[in-house]
Each structure stands twice: as C-alpha cells, then as structure tokens.
Design an enzyme around this catalytic site. Structure first.
Site, PDB file in Angstrom:
ATOM      1  N   HIS A 176      39.435  52.498  29.447  1.00 36.75           N
ATOM      2  CA  HIS A 176      40.426  51.708  28.713  1.00 36.75           C
ATOM      3  C   HIS A 176      40.778  50.496  29.565  1.00 36.75           C
ATOM      4  CE1 HIS A 176      43.734  50.743  26.099  1.00 36.75           C
ATOM      5  NE2 HIS A 176      44.488  50.576  27.171  1.00 36.75           N
TER       6      HIS A 176
ATOM      7  N   ASP B 293      42.762  47.102  29.612  1.00 33.03           N
ATOM      8  CA  ASP B 293      43.713  46.211  28.952  1.00 33.03           C
ATOM      9  C   ASP B 293      43.212  44.774  29.082  1.00 33.03           C
ATOM     10  OD1 ASP B 293      45.670  48.068  27.995  1.00 33.03           O
ATOM     11  OD2 ASP B 293      46.156  48.462  30.081  1.00 33.03           O
TER      12      ASP B 293
ATOM     13  N   ASP C 163      45.754  53.194  22.876  1.00 29.57           N
ATOM     14  CA  ASP C 163      46.960  52.866  23.653  1.00 29.57           C
ATOM     15  C   ASP C 163      47.960  52.001  22.902  1.00 29.57           C
ATOM     16  OD1 ASP C 163      48.529  52.905  25.955  1.00 29.57           O
ATOM     17  OD2 ASP C 163      47.634  51.079  26.757  1.00 29.57           O
TER      18      ASP C 163
ATOM     19  N   HIS D 147      47.569  44.599  23.009  1.00 27.80           N
ATOM     20  CA  HIS D 147      48.769  45.454  23.070  1.00 27.80           C
ATOM     21  C   HIS D 147      49.604  45.370  24.349  1.00 27.80           C
ATOM     22  CE1 HIS D 147      45.692  48.485  24.532  1.00 27.80           C
ATOM     23  NE2 HIS D 147      46.632  48.653  25.437  1.00 27.80           N
TER      24      HIS D 147
HETATM   25 ZN   LIG Z   1      46.408  49.693  27.242  1.00 27.61          ZN
END
Ligand SMILES: [Zn+2]
Length: 1007
Positions: A265, A267, A377, A581
C-alpha cells in the site's frame, strides 16, 4: 508428564533471536563505500550514476548521512573472498534502518553500474544477491540511490515537526550508515528460521489445551536439541529434520482459506511529497519484479493507475521489468481507479472519472479490464459509490478500513453493499484487518477467528507486504506462506489474484447479507475539514472542469472550436491525483498541501482560459452587448441550463435599519433580520409565512471549540470537542455592504478576524453569506451554526449522484458515532411541506443536532457547517492564513431547490462581451433530472457525451432534446462504451429513470 511449555517457548525465543537468525549470514567482509550527495532535488538516474562514479567522497559505517529530503548516491565496491567459492553471497546494505518501522524512513534503490535497477533497499529488505554460488574473487560494484526521508511519525507520534517541508526541515543528517558488507548467505539456516517462526507463531495461537500445540512444542524442543549453538550452519538440516513431521500435517477440512495477495500500500503522497512517491513506487516495483523471478508461486498486485504511469514515465528500466511480469500474469494491475481516492468528498463526475482514467490506463496498457475496486485505506465510502462502480463496468469492492471504526464493529466481512439507487456490489473486508499482512501466525489466526461469515463462507483475502516504502512483500513472507499452504492448526494460504479470490468468495456465498447506505468510518471525521484550501481547490477544479468541458464541447459543435482533449485529460488526472486519500482529506505534510495550492491555482488558470476562449467563440464578436452563460443544470434568470442569453437588468432588494444597530433585508420573498451583533435573528419566508430561525436562537452564529484529539490530529475530531464552546457574538462592525441588499459584519477573536457579507439577492429566496477568515488559531474548530425551526427525524446531505439521509437523533451507537459527516453542495432538513437548505461552495464537514423548541415541547434542528480547524500534525501550520467561503441559507427549500441552489453557488454565471444567444447542446424537460457532464467523447470521434441523473430520489420521466443533428443516442458506461442498442425512436430521447439513476448517453453526430 510435567508441563515445561513456557520453558520451551522461552528457549525458542532466545535461541532464534541470539543464535539462529545471526547465523543466516555467518561470515562477512566490509565493502568500500563512497557517497555523492545531490545538491537539491533528486536527479535523473544517469546523472546520479555519473556523479556517483566521478565525484564521490569516502564514507564509513558509523558516519552520519542524509539531510532531510536529500538524495545520496552511495557507491559500494569490494571483492568476494576466494575462500567463499561455492557459497551463496549477498551484499547487506543497512542505510541506518529501523526495522520496527518498515515504511516512513530512508530507502534506497540499487543499480548496477550500467544503470539497470537491481532491487529496493528497505528496513526489512536489506540484501542484494551477489552470486549463488560464487567462484570467489568476483569484483562487486553497486550504486544506491538513497533518499534520506525524515521520520515524521515517530515513536511518540503526532508531535508537531518542521521536518514535513524541505523549506523548514533544516540540514541535520537524519541517518547513520549501519552496515555495508559482503556476507555468506546460509540457505539451510534461513530455511530453519522460517520453519521455527511459522511453527512457533502457530503454536502460540493454538489453545493451550490442544494436542497440536504440544506436538509443535515437542518438535520444536527436539529441533533446538539438534542445533549445535557453536555450529548452527552445520546442524541446521538436522534441526529441520525434526520439524518436517509437524510441518507436513495437513490442515483440517474446515480450515479458513486465505487468498494471499502480494501488495504494497503506497500512499500517493502523505508523510512525503508526490515526487517521492514516484521513487517509492519504483523501489517497491523493483523489489517485486525481483521477488517474482525467484518465487514461482508468488503473485503481486498494484493498484492506482497513476503509480503505474509514474513508473512508465520516470523509470523506463523498471517499467520494462514490470510489463514483462504483467504479461506473465504475475504482476497484476488491480482496482480500477486513477488513485485510491477519498470517496466522501469527490463530486459526482470526479468520482466517475477516477474510474474512467484508472480503468482506461489498464485497458490501454495491458488489455486488462478489472471488475474489482481496491480501496484498502480510504476513510469511509459514500453511498453513491456502488452505482458508479457498476457504471464503470466493475462489480466488486475490497477495503479493510472500516475495521478502524472505534465505536461499532461491522457485522460482515463478505456482503452485498447497496447504494442509494439500489445497486448492489459484492464487497469483502479482509478479516486480517490490515493491508500490511506479514504472514505472521498472529495475523493468520486473527483472520480466521475474526471472519464474521464463517459457517457459510470460508474464503478471505490478505493483502501481504510492507507498504509506504516498506518495499512490498518479502522473501520471508513468501517462504512462510509456502509452509502455511496446508498446515494443521492454521488457515490455509494460497497466492492468488483478487479476481480469483472474488470468484471463489462469490461462488461459495450465493446469498450474502446486505448493507444499505454509506460505509461510514467511525474515525478520521476531521478529514472533511482539515486543510481548507486543498478542499476549496478540489471543489473549484471540479466546477471549472465541468464548465470547460461544457463550453468547449458546445463551441466545438457550434463554432468549430478545437476541443482540448489532451489538455483536459491531463488536468483531470491532476485533479484526480489530488483526491488521493491523504491529500484531499488534509492529512499530508505541509509540503504536499503547499504544492497542492499552487497546482490548483495553475489548474484554475488553464481551465479559465479554456472557458474564456470557448465562450468568446460562442458569444460572437464584441458588439457592446453582454452574453450571460449559465453552466448550471437549471435555468437561471431566464438563461437556459447549459446555454447563454443576452444580459437583462436585475432588480434589487431593500435594506432598512433596525433600532439595535442591525438591519432588515427584504426582497418580497424573504425578510431577513440581522441584529446589532450581526447575527440572523429571523429569516421569514413571506409566501409560506414560516420563520426559519429556531425561536430564541440566532443563525449565522460562529462558534469556536477547543480541538485536541487523542491522536491523529489532522484526521480526528473527538466527540468531547463539543463540551466546550465559545459563541462569537461580539461584532466590531455591522454596516451596510457595498452591494444593495447586503450587510457587512466584522469580528475579531483570538488572533483572527472574520468578515462576513450577508446578501439577499433580488428574486431569490436565498440569503448569501460570504465569509472571509484570517485564521491564526491553533487546535481550534470553527463552526457556523444555523438553528432551524424544523422538526426532522433525518436530514439529507448531497453525495455523488444523489443524497444520503442520516438521522438527527442518537438513539443507537451507530447514529451517535456519526457526529461529523460529509456533504457536497447542500444539507437539507425538512418537514413534509417546508424545509431549509444550506448550500456551500467549498465545505464538506457538518453536524446536525436536535434541540427542544423554546416555548413548546417540539424539537428544532441545528445544522452547523465546519469551516476551519488548526491541527499541528502532520502540518504544524495547518490552515493558518486567509480563507474564503460562500454559503447560502435557502428557506422554504425542497430537495429540488437544494440541488439547484447548490449548483448555482458553485457555478456562478459568467458575463462575456458579445451578442449571440447560445442554445444548450441538450435540453432536458424535467428539473429533477440533472446534467452532470456535457463533453466530447474521449475517443475524439466528435460524438457528444451527456451524463445525467435523477436527483431527488423519485421516479422521473424526461425528454432529452439534442439541439444539434444526431444520428443515434446510445446508452453508454462511464468509459463511454456502448451498453445497449441505440435508443429506439431517435430524437427527442424519452427517458424513464428510477430514483437516483445515473445515465450516460453517447450522441452520435449526424449532419
Ligand atoms: Zn493509505
């Protein structure tokens, strides 16, 4: 038999830690290290390699390196000792990692001297294979592009730090070079470590009274007896032989089945700037293509088309490896969005375009049309999303974030999620409750025990690998998964793609439970408010994109205007990226938000110039006249929706003084009384003879609360913030405004000032409130309150392609937990025959409460708009400075009025010199059916795409009339692909829509 269980468990822990793990690399020799530090921002790989080869200075293990956000190119050289001939040899490159934080710190990407990437270096992935076996005497030369990203989220988290922006971070070195060696890798010892970890961790999860636990205990005891602590390498195989029996016992038939999905994951920006994500993705992708070559069963997935596009653009050498692995079906594009965006705040069209651009990238590059949505997420899921997912041609959703809710436990892990229009999406929440699974015994046991649907379903998914710069899946995780494939006492583990998992999960569970409405995250509620300028930038960009597409398409059809396909495509992707996000929610470091402001300004400038050029092309040569363009989906002051007409004069509303120094505004529809403190004490709907303001209360009341959550400062507002409140009732100035029918109010508080202009426009039952805040508070929450004389069980908030209802009461913990929620352009509260809307041009957070009505036993409803916060982590200066908001109070509003006024507030009319009337490209004869996009088709065929939806939650009939020649009107999906045969009967197109139904039509140009 005497019970020596705890003795053996403690023995395992110590021997593994102090003797066996260190024996994986039993011998090592130091490498020579030199470093070249890039003077500023990262340099291209070729430049870095050239500089590293030419201008490096020696550096030794133990030395400090790396200013915050710097880039250091290490060159390591050495010779494999002759005595190691026949052994496996690795370079161990520890840049100063903290293994307890797999992401969030320094990282590196290793290159060969010719510039080909080898793999990433991360806290739990510090090895580079040199040879297996080596001959001895080989010269080793490697280059490491190392990023000294500072640790922002430290052991004591959420402390304000200046490290979050290169401009304030200083130059203090952040890391100490820890180890740069060539080392022998002992495969047998490494395998023994994995055996002992898997069995030891499984043992600890089994019931103490179970026979299997003791079988494992005894086998581990025998294995430890077999190890000669002075010669672990020489005895590792013998120890492993003691474990072979318990490792080969198969899982029980009812064992939970885990589909492991290799994952990282990442970001797209968060505690690092966007530019660093480009490199994080390259490092992790390099790691994963290397691991895929070594591990034939392993499957890795990557979502976020933007991240794929970054690799393609910035790291062609990595891209070459990735595309090879994609072709082999091993490196799998998953999801179908441009980024893993927020889903609460993006507007209807933007949410749709996340899918359009995400899916299209995977289709164009790889021919892959995914049917799953991958959002592990994201901070809650708006109830408009299921219909959008389906309209994009997908049908499945994965997230685990709702497990972060602090109040209520979600009752399902596999279920059908039903949106506002009734669309149902097959949804899975991995019960492992993480998107960074590491294949630990604890995680696997938790997934099996936690799975709410056991008994009727058996499969769950585990996203496996370190994210955010942790480097993705490790060889250790793959080795553990191999042992867990079919092991007694454990859930079974198989590497699989998300779609293979979903196929099994759907097949075994034909009648899953249904959850209707939003998936509200009972956490991170302040992300609807933090970093207000980022939010304004998003909303403004969405509105400008709508206008640019509409007027460019209209001008293209009517005036031969050149439709800026490539430019709009690029701008859309920029806006979509910023809905990631941690960007739109305001939870990134200062650097990210400072850059976002600049980017939004550039986006606005480009879009304004497209709009201006298209409108001038339509308005005709300047003739002294003025043409008014209306891009809203409803007729405004006689200008048709999506059209333009010559300007008309407008009337004015009256203003009279009150004795207390206040003012009365009256336009014949609404009479508004503003008292000497600048507060709205009455807003009387003259036709309905209804008062809007709750008795004894005041509207347009600014309220300020202390706001210091227990953790996650930018993300969270904790419910106790409401316990303390200061009403800002002191005014420095309450005076007539510059415009007719307006009043200006100025207040100061703390170190801040607020200037408001309240305007009652002529001909509208609407009080416009323009608020300018010069905000210099810390850890405060600013709200704008409207106590309304409305008795309501529930209220409506606009969401994507419709609205969602939430209760105004707190009967259950589920309702009480929604003490801060998201709206788009409006919030509406109403009784059956009369209601009130509050519309906005840039705010998302709000709360709605009920109060006993003064004078009787009824209730009133208070809507409070969240304007500003001032958290100090991760950006210590969050929201300091100037902010502008436009809100409007709309008494007597139906939902339909709320929809219309919401659009008007976000799409002000534009006045352009000229003389031409512009007929809209399409006309819809029912105001409930709202156009969200008019554009030319992305395939550049010249076809016109029009998207609209039923906006009130009722059934609607409508006729769509194209005001240009068409040969067919074809129902299409969001990607503009035909869904069905052309509409029968040609034009005009008659339509029947179900509540909130979303429709895309491709209007094929005729002649
Ligand atoms: Zn995230």
């Amino acid at each position: 038999m005497h019970d020596d269980r705890t003795l053996v468990e403690a023995r395992l822990k110590r021997v593994l830690e102090e003797r066996v793990r260190p024996a994986v690399h039993p011998e090592s020799v130091p490498l020579e290290v030199a470093v070249w530090t890039a003077p500023g921002e990262p340099v291209p790989v070729a430049e870095g390699l050239a500089a590293a080869s030419g201008a490096s200075a020696p550096i030794a293990v133990g030395d400090l390196w790396g200013a915050p956000w710097g880039t250091s190119w290490f060159t390591v050289t050495g010779t494999v000792p002759e005595r190691w001939a026949g052994r496996t040899v690795e370079a161990i490159l520890d840049l100063g990692f903290d293994e307890n934080m797999p992401g969030f710190q320094c990282e590196g990407l290793v290159y060969r001297p010719d510039g080909t990437p080898v793999k990433g270096l991360n806290p739990r992935n510090q090895w580079v294979r040199v040879g297996a076996p080596v001959e001895g005497g080989e010269e080793v030369r490697l280059h490491v592009e190392a990023a000294s990203n500072p640790v922002i989220l430290d052991y004591h988290p959420f402390l304000p730090t200046k490290l979050g922006d290169r401009e304030t971070a200083g130059t203090t070195p952040q890391y100490r070079l820890a180890r740069m060696d060539l080392a022998v890798f002992d495969e047998a010892v490494w395998q023994l470590v994995i055996d002992l970890e898997v069995l030891g961790e499984l043992m600890m999860e089994l019931p103490v009274e179970s026979a299997r636990r003791y079988e494992l205990l005894r086998a581990i005891g025998r294995a430890l007896d077999a190890i000669d602590l002075q010669d672990v390498g020489g005895t590792a195989e013998a120890a492993r032989a003691e474990l072979a029996g318990v490792l080969s016992a198969p899982a029980v038939p009812s064992a939970h089945r885990i589909s492991a999905v290799g994952h990282a994951h990442i970001d797209s920006a968060w505690l690092w700037p966007l530019r660093e994500t480009v490199r994080k993705v390259a490092r992790t992708a390099s790691n994963m293509t290397a691991l895929l070559r070594d591990e034939p069963d392993f499957v890795f997935v990557m979502s976020q088309a933007q991240q794929w596009a970054w690799i393609k653009e910035h790291r062609p050498e990595v891209w070459a490896e990735v595309t090879k692995a994609v072709a082999a079906g091993r490196f799998v594009p998953t999801g179908g969005m441009w980024v893993e965006s927020d889903t609460n705040m993006p507007g209807s069209e933007a949410m749709a375009r996340q899918f359009v651009h995400g899916k299209r990238f995977f289709i164009d590059e790889f021919g892959v049309d995914n049917d799953e949505v991958w959002l592990p997420d994201t901070f809650g899921f708006a109830a408009g999303l299921p219909q959008i997912i389906k309209a994009a041609g997908s049908r499945r959703l994965l997230t685990q974030k709702i497990s972060w809710s602090r109040t209520n436990t979600f009752p399902h892990h596999t279920f059908l999620w039903e949106g506002i229009d009734g669309t149902r999406i097959f949804t899975h929440f991995p019960p492992v409750d993480t998107y960074n699974c590491s294949m630990s015994g604890r995680e696997i046991a938790h997934a099996a025990a936690n799975f709410k649907d056991k008994g009727v379903a058996r499969h769950s998914l585990a996203p496996t690998g370190w994210g955010d710069g942790g480097g993705g899946t490790t060889r250790e995780m793959v080795a553990k998964a191999a042992r867990l494939r079919d092991l007694e006492g454990s859930a079974t583990v198989t590497w699989e793609t998300p779609s293979a998992f979903f196929d099994k999960a759907e097949a075994e569970y034909p009648h899953p439970p249904v959850w209707a409405g939003e998936l509200y995250l009972e956490l991170h509620r302040a992300t609807l408010t933090s970093q207000a300028r980022t939010k304004r930038g998003n909303r403004r960009s969405e509105s400008l994109l709508r206008e640019a597409e509409l007027w460019a398409a209209t001008a293209a059809v009517r005036a031969g205007f050149s439709y800026p396909y490539a430019q709009l495509d690029r701008i859309w992707k920029t806006v979509l990226l910023h809905q990631f996000h941690d960007i739109l929610p305001g939870s990134s470091i200062a650097w990210v938000h400072r850059e976002a402001e600049r980017t939004y300004a550039a986006v606005a400038e480009e879009l304004e110039s497209i709009i201006d050029a298209a409108q001038r092309a339509l308005a005709g040569p300047p003739s002294g006249g003025v043409v008014v363009f209306n891009s809203a989906p409803h007729t405004r002051a006689a200008v048709p929706a999506g059209g333009a007409a010559r300007a008309d004069g407008s009337g004015a509303s009256g203003r009279t003084a009150r004795e207390d120094g206040g003012h009365v505004l009256d336009n014949g529809l609404l009479r508004v009384e503003i008292d000497g403190r600048g507060l709205v004490v009455s807003a009387f709907d003259l036709a309905a003879e209804r008062e809007t303001v709750a008795p004894g209360q005041t509207a347009n009341l600014l309220q300020i609360h202390p706001d210091f959550p227990n953790m996650w400062d930018a993300w969270d507002v904790d419910e106790f913030y409401r316990n303390t409140v200061t009403d800002l009732v002191e005014a420095e100035e309450v005076a007539p405004g510059d415009e007719p029918g307006s009043v200006r109010v100025v207040r100061s508080f703390g170190a801040s000032t607020v200037t408001q202009v309240l305007t009652l426009p002529s001909g509208a039952k609407r009080l416009d409130i323009r608020t300018e805040v010069d905000w210099h508070e810390t850890e405060k929450f600013l709200k704008l309150a409207f106590p309304l004389d409305v008795h309501a069980e529930r209220y409506a908030s606009e969401s994507q392609y419709g609205h969602v209802y939430r209760p105004t009461h707190t009967n259950t913990s589920w309702e009480a937990a929604k003490f801060e929620a998201c709206n788009h352009r409006f919030v509406h509260v109403g009784e059956p025959d009369w209601g009130v809307a509050l519309v906005n041009d840039a705010t998302y957070g709000h709360d709605v409460t009920r109060t006993v009505r003064a004078g009787d036993s009824g209730t009133t409803t208070t809507v409070r708009i969240s304007l500003l916060r001032a958290p100090r982590f991760p950006d210590p200066e969050t929201d300091q400075g100037l902010h502008r908001f436009h809100h409007a109070l709309v008494p007597g509003a139906t939902i339909g009025d709320a929809v219309r006024e919401g659009h008007f507030a976000n799409l002000p009319e534009r006045r352009v010199p000229g003389d031409a009337e512009v007929a809209p490209l399409v006309t819809l004869d029912n105001d409930a059916v709202v156009v969200t996009a008019v554009k030319l088709a992305d395939d550049e065929s010249g076809d016109v795409i029009v998207r609209f939806h039923e906006s009130r939650g009722a059934r609607a009939r409508a006729t769509l009339t194209p005001n240009f020649p068409i040969s067919a009107a074809i129902p299409a999906d969001l990607l503009e692909r035909p869904l069905a045969d052309p509409h029968p009967g040609g034009e005009p197109v008659s339509l029947r829509l179900r509540p909130f139904e979303l429709v895309t039509l491709r209007l094929v140009r005729g002649r």
